[in-house]
Design a protein around this motif. Sequence first.
Motif, short mmCIF file in Angstrom:
data_model
loop_
_atom_site.label_atom_id
_atom_site.label_comp_id
_atom_site.label_asym_id
_atom_site.label_seq_id
_atom_site.Cartn_x
_atom_site.Cartn_y
_atom_site.Cartn_z
N VAL A 17 34.35 42.02 38.80
CA VAL A 17 33.17 42.82 38.48
C VAL A 17 32.72 42.55 37.04
O VAL A 17 31.52 42.39 36.76
CB VAL A 17 33.46 44.31 38.68
CG1 VAL A 17 32.32 45.17 38.13
CG2 VAL A 17 33.66 44.61 40.17
N LEU A 18 33.67 42.47 36.12
CA LEU A 18 33.33 42.20 34.73
C LEU A 18 32.78 40.78 34.54
O LEU A 18 31.86 40.57 33.76
CB LEU A 18 34.56 42.40 33.83
CG LEU A 18 35.01 43.85 33.63
CD1 LEU A 18 36.33 43.90 32.86
CD2 LEU A 18 33.93 44.64 32.89
N SER B 29 27.70 48.40 36.28
CA SER B 29 29.05 47.87 36.49
C SER B 29 30.05 48.53 35.55
O SER B 29 31.15 48.93 35.97
CB SER B 29 29.06 46.36 36.29
OG SER B 29 28.22 45.71 37.21
N ILE B 30 29.67 48.68 34.28
CA ILE B 30 30.56 49.30 33.30
C ILE B 30 30.80 50.77 33.62
O ILE B 30 31.92 51.27 33.55
CB ILE B 30 29.98 49.13 31.88
CG1 ILE B 30 29.95 47.64 31.51
CG2 ILE B 30 30.79 49.91 30.86
CD1 ILE B 30 29.24 47.35 30.21
N ASP C 258 18.60 43.00 35.32
CA ASP C 258 19.92 42.42 35.02
C ASP C 258 20.73 43.35 34.12
O ASP C 258 21.93 43.59 34.37
CB ASP C 258 19.75 41.06 34.34
CG ASP C 258 19.25 39.99 35.29
OD1 ASP C 258 19.58 40.07 36.49
OD2 ASP C 258 18.56 39.07 34.83
N PHE C 259 20.10 43.87 33.08
CA PHE C 259 20.83 44.75 32.15
C PHE C 259 21.23 46.06 32.83
O PHE C 259 22.27 46.64 32.51
CB PHE C 259 19.98 45.01 30.91
CG PHE C 259 19.71 43.78 30.09
CD1 PHE C 259 20.66 42.78 29.96
CD2 PHE C 259 18.48 43.61 29.45
CE1 PHE C 259 20.41 41.64 29.22
CE2 PHE C 259 18.22 42.47 28.70
CZ PHE C 259 19.19 41.48 28.58
N THR C 260 20.41 46.51 33.78
CA THR C 260 20.77 47.71 34.55
C THR C 260 22.02 47.45 35.38
O THR C 260 22.90 48.31 35.49
CB THR C 260 19.60 48.12 35.47
OG1 THR C 260 18.45 48.42 34.66
CG2 THR C 260 19.96 49.34 36.29
N TRP C 261 22.12 46.25 35.96
CA TRP C 261 23.31 45.88 36.73
C TRP C 261 24.54 45.90 35.83
O TRP C 261 25.61 46.41 36.23
CB TRP C 261 23.12 44.49 37.33
CG TRP C 261 24.30 43.97 38.10
CD1 TRP C 261 25.48 43.51 37.58
CD2 TRP C 261 24.44 43.90 39.52
NE1 TRP C 261 26.34 43.14 38.58
CE2 TRP C 261 25.73 43.36 39.79
CE3 TRP C 261 23.60 44.20 40.59
CZ2 TRP C 261 26.18 43.13 41.09
CZ3 TRP C 261 24.05 43.97 41.88
CH2 TRP C 261 25.32 43.45 42.12
N ARG D 124 40.21 53.21 39.42
CA ARG D 124 41.12 52.67 40.44
C ARG D 124 40.38 52.27 41.72
O ARG D 124 41.00 52.11 42.77
CB ARG D 124 42.20 53.71 40.78
CG ARG D 124 43.17 53.96 39.63
CD ARG D 124 44.26 54.93 40.03
NE ARG D 124 45.27 55.06 39.00
CZ ARG D 124 45.16 55.85 37.94
NH1 ARG D 124 44.07 56.59 37.78
NH2 ARG D 124 46.12 55.91 37.03
N LEU D 125 39.07 52.15 41.63
CA LEU D 125 38.30 51.79 42.82
C LEU D 125 38.62 50.38 43.29
O LEU D 125 38.74 50.12 44.49
CB LEU D 125 36.80 51.92 42.53
CG LEU D 125 35.84 51.60 43.68
CD1 LEU D 125 36.07 52.56 44.85
CD2 LEU D 125 34.39 51.66 43.21
N PHE D 126 38.78 49.45 42.34
CA PHE D 126 39.06 48.07 42.67
C PHE D 126 40.47 47.69 42.26
O PHE D 126 41.11 48.40 41.46
CB PHE D 126 38.06 47.14 41.96
CG PHE D 126 36.62 47.45 42.23
CD1 PHE D 126 36.08 47.28 43.49
CD2 PHE D 126 35.79 47.91 41.21
CE1 PHE D 126 34.75 47.57 43.74
CE2 PHE D 126 34.47 48.20 41.45
CZ PHE D 126 33.94 48.04 42.72
#
Length: 308
Positions: free
Chosen positions: A109-110, A90-91, A83-86, A99-101
């Motif tokens: 995502v956040l 994400s960050i 979970d922490f890796t995810w 500007r990807l999203f």
Amino acid sequence: MELHMKATLPLRAALTANAVFSLSSALLMLLVPEVVGRWLGIQAPGIFQLLAVGLVVFAAELIYQATRRRIATWRALLASATDFTWVVASIVLLSVFPRLFSPSGDLLVLAVAGAVFVFGAWQLWAAGHTHRTGEGGTYRHCIVVETNAPAQDLWQIVGSLGDIMRYMPSLKRSAVLDGKSPGVGAVRTCEDRAGKRWSEECTAYDPGRSFDVRFRTEAPDFPFPASVMRGGWKIMPSAAGSQVMVWWELTPKPRLLAPLILPLLALNADREFPRIIQRMAATAVGNAGGAQPPSNARVAARLVPTVC
């Protein structure tokens, strides 16, 4: 057993909630990838499907752990690490590709990363809570290993305190101080192959059945992160031959690290001690038969999924 099941409820709830969230996210990416793409501001159905498959596998592992009679806290620790890796990924993704999203995609995502962080922290806290004894800051881990060696023969090996190094490859030496016979007051000293040394004072000794020890944590070079530490072995006859219960109780130092220390202790114990006890059982069977058995002797030892 009832107290143990109550102690595991927070971890079972955390694992189940995480599994539901992961499966829900996977279903969205599998069934309506175009909707997820609009939310994020990017159309990547192949990547969505790949992530969905990973989330399904992750959720299956969480559900498996949450429904086991004897919950493995070290596997919950791995789930929290995932979970922490995810969260970190994400960050990093938002930082490297700003500007990807779309703006709403960044928020999504956040938001997901925030939820995943909560699940990881919840599981981590609950893993430590599972080991709590309810007595101040004391935590416990216990295993039961079943073998086909007779209990009375196996005790002759287990009860010989100074010979533990013969069965534990990580130990360089072990001995009972002053050549004392095993019993209350006897002190076993151990040194592992990394040079760590510690002493265990026998506080209870029931010949043919069990012994308890107090680790001398007051020694300035005591190598383990505990201010108080106890343990013990108990041999019980079973239909197969015998069951060996090994337990540890400790006050972690510092206590805030209990959610890390106890699952790691559990990992090492669950992985190593069935093999240690199998070696002891092989010697016990060989001694009973009048000869030391070969290394491939058919002596079984398995971790019993029971609460102790």
